[in-house]
Design a protein around this motif. Sequence first.
Motif, PDB file in Angstrom:
ATOM      1  N   THR A   1       0.846  -1.188   0.000  1.00  0.00           N
ATOM      2  CA  THR A   1       0.000   0.000   0.000  1.00  0.00           C
ATOM      3  C   THR A   1       0.887   1.246   0.000  1.00  0.00           C
ATOM      4  O   THR A   1       2.116   1.151   0.062  1.00  0.00           O
ATOM      5  CB  THR A   1      -0.887   0.009   1.250  1.00  0.00           C
ATOM      6  N   GLN A   2       0.257   2.403  -0.033  1.00  0.00           N
ATOM      7  CA  GLN A   2       0.988   3.668   0.048  1.00  0.00           C
ATOM      8  C   GLN A   2       0.276   4.612   1.010  1.00  0.00           C
ATOM      9  O   GLN A   2      -0.943   4.541   1.180  1.00  0.00           O
ATOM     10  CB  GLN A   2       1.100   4.334  -1.323  1.00  0.00           C
TER      11      GLN A   2
ATOM     12  N   ALA B   1      -0.702   8.641   2.138  1.00  0.00           N
ATOM     13  CA  ALA B   1      -1.180   9.790   1.363  1.00  0.00           C
ATOM     14  C   ALA B   1      -0.029  10.573   0.758  1.00  0.00           C
ATOM     15  O   ALA B   1      -0.189  11.243  -0.268  1.00  0.00           O
ATOM     16  CB  ALA B   1      -2.023  10.700   2.258  1.00  0.00           C
ATOM     17  N   GLU B   2       1.160  10.469   1.395  1.00  0.00           N
ATOM     18  CA  GLU B   2       2.342  11.178   0.894  1.00  0.00           C
ATOM     19  C   GLU B   2       3.090  10.383  -0.169  1.00  0.00           C
ATOM     20  O   GLU B   2       4.108  10.837  -0.690  1.00  0.00           O
ATOM     21  CB  GLU B   2       3.300  11.490   2.047  1.00  0.00           C
ATOM     22  N   GLY B   3       2.584   9.186  -0.503  1.00  0.00           N
ATOM     23  CA  GLY B   3       3.231   8.373  -1.517  1.00  0.00           C
ATOM     24  C   GLY B   3       4.338   7.483  -0.972  1.00  0.00           C
ATOM     25  O   GLY B   3       5.061   6.849  -1.750  1.00  0.00           O
TER      26      GLY B   3
ATOM     27  N   SER C   1       5.810   4.146   0.771  1.00  0.00           N
ATOM     28  CA  SER C   1       5.396   2.744   0.799  1.00  0.00           C
ATOM     29  C   SER C   1       4.847   2.391   2.170  1.00  0.00           C
ATOM     30  O   SER C   1       5.486   2.638   3.192  1.00  0.00           O
ATOM     31  CB  SER C   1       6.595   1.843   0.467  1.00  0.00           C
TER      32      SER C   1
ATOM     33  N   TYR D   1      -3.454   3.646   0.814  1.00  0.00           N
ATOM     34  CA  TYR D   1      -3.948   3.734  -0.556  1.00  0.00           C
ATOM     35  C   TYR D   1      -3.413   2.588  -1.417  1.00  0.00           C
ATOM     36  O   TYR D   1      -2.262   2.171  -1.306  1.00  0.00           O
ATOM     37  CB  TYR D   1      -3.547   5.080  -1.169  1.00  0.00           C
TER      38      TYR D   1
ATOM     39  N   TRP E   1      -4.087   1.385  -5.653  1.00  0.00           N
ATOM     40  CA  TRP E   1      -4.687   1.836  -6.909  1.00  0.00           C
ATOM     41  C   TRP E   1      -5.216   3.277  -6.779  1.00  0.00           C
ATOM     42  O   TRP E   1      -6.269   3.634  -7.302  1.00  0.00           O
ATOM     43  CB  TRP E   1      -5.825   0.903  -7.344  1.00  0.00           C
ATOM     44  N   ARG E   2      -4.487   4.069  -5.994  1.00  0.00           N
ATOM     45  CA  ARG E   2      -4.767   5.499  -5.807  1.00  0.00           C
ATOM     46  C   ARG E   2      -6.091   5.766  -5.100  1.00  0.00           C
ATOM     47  O   ARG E   2      -6.691   6.826  -5.263  1.00  0.00           O
ATOM     48  CB  ARG E   2      -4.729   6.233  -7.161  1.00  0.00           C
ATOM     49  N   ARG E   3      -6.553   4.819  -4.325  1.00  0.00           N
ATOM     50  CA  ARG E   3      -7.755   5.058  -3.526  1.00  0.00           C
ATOM     51  C   ARG E   3      -7.578   4.405  -2.155  1.00  0.00           C
ATOM     52  O   ARG E   3      -6.872   3.408  -2.011  1.00  0.00           O
ATOM     53  CB  ARG E   3      -9.011   4.525  -4.224  1.00  0.00           C
ATOM     54  N   LYS E   4      -8.215   5.026  -1.160  1.00  0.00           N
ATOM     55  CA  LYS E   4      -8.090   4.503   0.192  1.00  0.00           C
ATOM     56  C   LYS E   4      -8.902   3.219   0.329  1.00  0.00           C
ATOM     57  O   LYS E   4      -9.697   2.860  -0.552  1.00  0.00           O
ATOM     58  CB  LYS E   4      -8.540   5.543   1.207  1.00  0.00           C
TER      59      LYS E   4
ATOM     60  N   TRP F   1      -9.207  -3.713  -0.144  1.00  0.00           N
ATOM     61  CA  TRP F   1      -9.530  -3.007  -1.379  1.00  0.00           C
ATOM     62  C   TRP F   1     -10.155  -3.995  -2.357  1.00  0.00           C
ATOM     63  O   TRP F   1      -9.649  -5.106  -2.545  1.00  0.00           O
ATOM     64  CB  TRP F   1      -8.277  -2.414  -2.018  1.00  0.00           C
TER      65      TRP F   1
END
Length: 279
Positions: free
Chosen positions: A61-62, A64-66, A68, A125, A127-130, A152
């Motif tokens: 996952t990531q 919000a700041e990108g 890992s 996150y 796939w760019r979603r929480k 997810w």
Amino acid sequence: MQQASNSNDDTRPKDRHWFWYAFGMLVGLFGLYGLVSYVVLPALWHHYEHNPKLEHSPKTTQTAEGISGDPLNIGFVGTTAEVVQMLLAAGWYPADPITLRSSAGIAKSVLLKHSYPTAPVSSLYLWRRKQDLAFELPVGNSAKQRHHLRLWESKDLTSDRRPLWLGSATFDQSVELSHNTGQITHHIDPNIDLERDSLIKSIAYTHQIVSLYQVTGVGATWQAHNGGGDKYYTDGELTICVLSTNSIAQTKPYSQSPNPQPVEIKNQVWSLLRHLLKS
């Protein structure tokens, strides 16, 4: 003298016999090794064969700041209702959304040891979603320690007609400052494999897992870090649980909080379940 010479000649055929016997055994063992290692075991090896689409999907996952975040280590094949129903029956609670009120509630729980079994979890996150779903299993009276799971949904990675849910199961063992950002956050237990296996054990009591298979996730590591700077170690396997399509029966939860469950929480949980089953 002649008799001694005949005695030596009699032993030579026996020596040659044992030599060729040993040589034959050695060749046979190497042949068996080659057959098992290069033919049998590769034929029996099943990882991505269960779901080849997972090979190139994200492994972690990531934040919000990108940065890992926690690695993916668990997955479910099933509808939303089936996944939610299974976790509720296993005694897990859906996490509240992050609001000013819930944030104050979790702070009160940590500082004053006030029970809050549906405390919010931070957003990660994929796939760019929480996360689409977040569940937790409290430990004691404080939200300081808890088992928790983020999930997810993916309809593109499924090898079934039902969605595939990828998730991260970790155990919050303390509340401290993030090693990376200095923000107040939970720190996880580094043994994420134990948490993955503990989760599977807890939901096995619902009898809703019809099959299991593993694919390589983040890969085996002993020195990795998540978004909070926490170290973790893992065998790198992502375990996929294929869920039953049958309606679930009421089962005894695998683990319960020491305190009785508040009636309003029970009503909230089962109201959510009824809503999902009707949709």
